[in-house]
Design an enzyme around this catalytic site. Structure first.
Site, PDB file in Angstrom:
ATOM      1  CB  THR A 156     -42.498-103.718  15.340  1.00  0.00           C
ATOM      2  OG1 THR A 156     -41.817-103.743  16.594  1.00  0.00           O
ATOM      3  CG2 THR A 156     -43.821-104.426  15.449  1.00  0.00           C
ATOM      4  CE  LYS A 182     -42.313-106.649  17.964  1.00  0.00           C
ATOM      5  NZ  LYS A 182     -42.401-105.640  19.042  1.00  0.00           N
ATOM      6  CB  THR A 193     -41.021-108.883  26.458  1.00  0.00           C
ATOM      7  OG1 THR A 193     -40.563-107.924  25.508  1.00  0.00           O
ATOM      8  CG2 THR A 193     -41.404-110.137  25.693  1.00  0.00           C
ATOM      9  CD  GLU A 280     -37.982 -98.255  19.082  1.00  0.00           C
ATOM     10  OE1 GLU A 280     -38.875 -98.739  18.380  1.00  0.00           O
ATOM     11  OE2 GLU A 280     -38.161 -97.309  19.870  1.00  0.00           O
ATOM     12  CG  ASN A 409     -39.374 -94.316  19.051  1.00  0.00           C
ATOM     13  OD1 ASN A 409     -40.257 -95.119  18.815  1.00  0.00           O
ATOM     14  ND2 ASN A 409     -38.257 -94.633  19.699  1.00  0.00           N
ATOM     15  CB  SER A 414     -43.181 -90.704   8.459  1.00  0.00           C
ATOM     16  OG  SER A 414     -42.818 -90.481   9.781  1.00  0.00           O
TER      17      SER A 414
END
Lengths: 414, 414
Positions: A156, A182, A193, A280, A409, A414
């Site tokens: 993702t 992932k 996870t 991230e 995030n 968007s």
């Protein structure tokens, strides 16, 4: 930028006899990406899994639990990215089951022999009709050497695919363990996870599968955190195709059992660390070692309090040895009778705090030097247990909190 | 930029008879700013406080507790910003006591009659000699109309001072309640905020002080969170100079007691909300209302899980109605037997989710409209308690997680 992580070289990802994977572009969220995976498992495969403890668990997690409990054996996996099918109520369950029914029909299985997995945006309707339409393409693509593609097809916000492979000898036979996983946000696994799969051709007694998957999770995915958000979809699956020609392993403590455990845990640990390295916005890979609590659970609790503190994480991002923030997190970790005058703190080999205060020899320049590294170990001694072999300890891996975490995030949908 | 918050107009901050405040520039961390405050309380004043539950509590918090327990009455406060005197071990305690001794000498008090407070960087030595040197200037500055200056003199990363005032009539006398507080990071008070002070001239029976300060904390500072980091220095003090000429209030449930409670709680709530409005990097003020848990504590637990989720907070920052993140946080809040099919979710008046899934009437455009506001109310119904007057509910106030939070905390010491 991932921290000391590169994409796995496909040639190092070894096929697992009895396991085939095919992918396809189903256009679940975006067109033109491989977002659907089908796994076919040989007859006689044993499968066990651990799933999220989030009470808002996704529809596919609920269906996985039902299908595993049905006990008909698992022969196929159906995985999509782009949509988590979570927060979707009764309709989500129907759609998760619908995907299993469609794949079962193609493979001449019962729907309970298919496990569904979804990852992506929460609270949007799963376009299961697009999955059904793409199934023939995914099935036509089934091959045994597709692990690198499979790792990409479940991503993702991951920037790199995550996969690992090991081989061991059991009873004179070469046995393979290969896995993929992932991340990369909503990561504070509680039993597993976001998505992780490890397969082996080892001939392991099916009754030992659950114990092994649990141990592997506890020593890998259950030791990491990125943002403390436990996902609705966490799933970690262990598959043994049992195709290897050695005698059945009937104890995890036998020499063969120990060898297999070590290989599975090594692959799980590598995948778990890869998730953190690709967290991230991560710019630092942090290992938190806490010891000397009264129990192992106490040590874990303190390690997670440090790992979740936004102030500690931003200090790591800034390479700022503002280490009092670590002491503050130790203090609010929830140990009611903690005595701050027994706390010791190290940053790598630098002894930062002793007896709850700044170490007399500690120089800011030493802290600064360690903080600038890409990999940092924080060690905390709680001083609540005597020294010795069985002293309670816990390790947690995490990353820093950077501007890019906020950007990723804030922009995800968007 | 603070959310709908402006600096208090000094003329609206009413003096409290019996309380004088003086400030000085002690150069504790930076030169040229008023970083030292001295408060002188009239003889007969009653004082009660609540302090951080962080086990790594700062030296001044430990000394405050000792001095309050000594029971000699409190006649002066000594407050510095720029250094928290936390994580400083035995030496920190000595320095905190040394400041009290110095101020007590000037005012002809015993050291136990002085309460010390520090806020700022953790794990650095408090330069108490600079505080001692600046005491004469602070004492020469003692006046009753310095509340606005006092609010500025306790700021750290706050962008605006926080202060509030109310007047009520008790027994025909005008009684004043005035308070100040500071945030703005490391805010998840557990019994109190970072620093908060409320004073009144009401003649309240000293034995009722602790109950009132606890209630005021529970209904204000204990309902806010910015980053979930419970500070080492949280302190909230209530002072009654008892100079007002009305009869002593001997019950908090008498008409006079109720009026005073309401005024104190109103000031505390305004200060607590001001801390969130000026939260580090805040661009949104979020009210979380959770109801229908089995207990009030269960509702609080869920509200805090939502308030602490980095994913929820970044979605607010982005004005992105990615509301599944809220459902995920509800799911991992720790209610083991939560039934997701009973969860209802509203964003202001927009009914987003029903029975655990997307509401059929929910339109993304409606969610988007609310998310763009500077003030947003999230309401969650857990569906675990019957409707009615006594249905368990809890409110928590928080802010979003923005790029500026990372910037502020990555640069704080540099």
């Amino acid at each position: 930028m991932p921290v000391n992580l590169t994409a796995p070289n496909p040639s190092t990802l070894l096929p697992v006899p009895g396991i085939e994977i095919g992918t396809a572009m189903a256009g679940i969220r975006k067109a033109g990406r491989r977002d659907l995976s089908v796994w076919r498992l040989a007859e006689g495969s044993a499968v066990a899994g651990v799933f999220t403890q989030n009470r808002f668990c996704a529809a596919p997690v609920q269906v996985c639990r039902e299908h595993l409990a049905a006990g008909h054996g698992v022969r196929a996996l159906l995985i999509n990215t782009g949509n988590a099918n979570a927060g979707t109520g009764e309709d989500g369950l129907i759609r998760a089951r619908q995907g299993c029914i469609a794949l079962a029909r193609h493979l001449d299985l019962s729907p309970e022999q298919v496990l569904p997995f979804s990852t992506g945006v929460i609270m949007e309707t799963l376009p299961v009709e697009r999955i059904e339409a793409a199934l023939p393409a995914a099935l036509a693509d089934l091959k045994s050497n597709q692990w690198a593609v499979a790792a990409e097809a479940i991503m993702t916000t991951d920037t790199l695919p995550k996969a690992a492979s090991r081989q061991i000898g059991i009873g004179g036979q070469l046995v393979t363990v290969t896995g993929i996983a992932k991340g990369a946000g909503m990561i504070r696994p509680n039993m597993a996870t976001m998505l992780g799969y490890i397969a082996t051709d080892a001939n392991l007694a099916p009754r030992l599968m659950q114990e092994l998957v649990r141990e592997a999770a506890d020593r890998s995915f259950n030791r990491i955190t990125i943002d403390g958000d436990t996902s609705t979809n966490d799933s970690f699956l262990l598959i043994a195709s049992r195709q290897a020609a050695h005698e059945e392993i009937d104890s995890l403590d036998s020499p063969a059992g120990l060898a297999l455990r070590a290989a599975v845990i090594a692959v799980a640990e590598q995948l778990a660390q890869a998730i953190v390295r690709d967290g991230e916005g991560a710019t630092k890979f942090i290992t938190l070692r806490v010891e000397g609590g009264k129990t192992k659970e106490e040590c874990r609790q303190v390690a997670y309090a440090i790992a979740h503190s936004p102030l500690v994480k931003t200090a790591f991002f800034a390479s700022d040895p503002n280490l009092g923030r670590i002491l503050a997190a130790v203090g609010y970790a929830g140990i009611a009778d903690l005595d701050q005058t027994r706390i010791e703190l190290w940053l790598d080999e630098v002894h930062v705090a002793t007896r709850g205060g700044r170490h007399p020899d500690y120089q800011e320049a030493d802290g600064q030097r360690v903080m600038k590294q890409a990999e940092i170990t924080v060690k905390v001694d709680l001083g609540r247990a005597p020294a010795g072999e069985n002293r309670p300890r816990a390790t947690v891996w995490t990353c820093d909190l950077s501007h890019d975490y906020v950007t990723i995030n804030a922009d995800y949908r968007s």
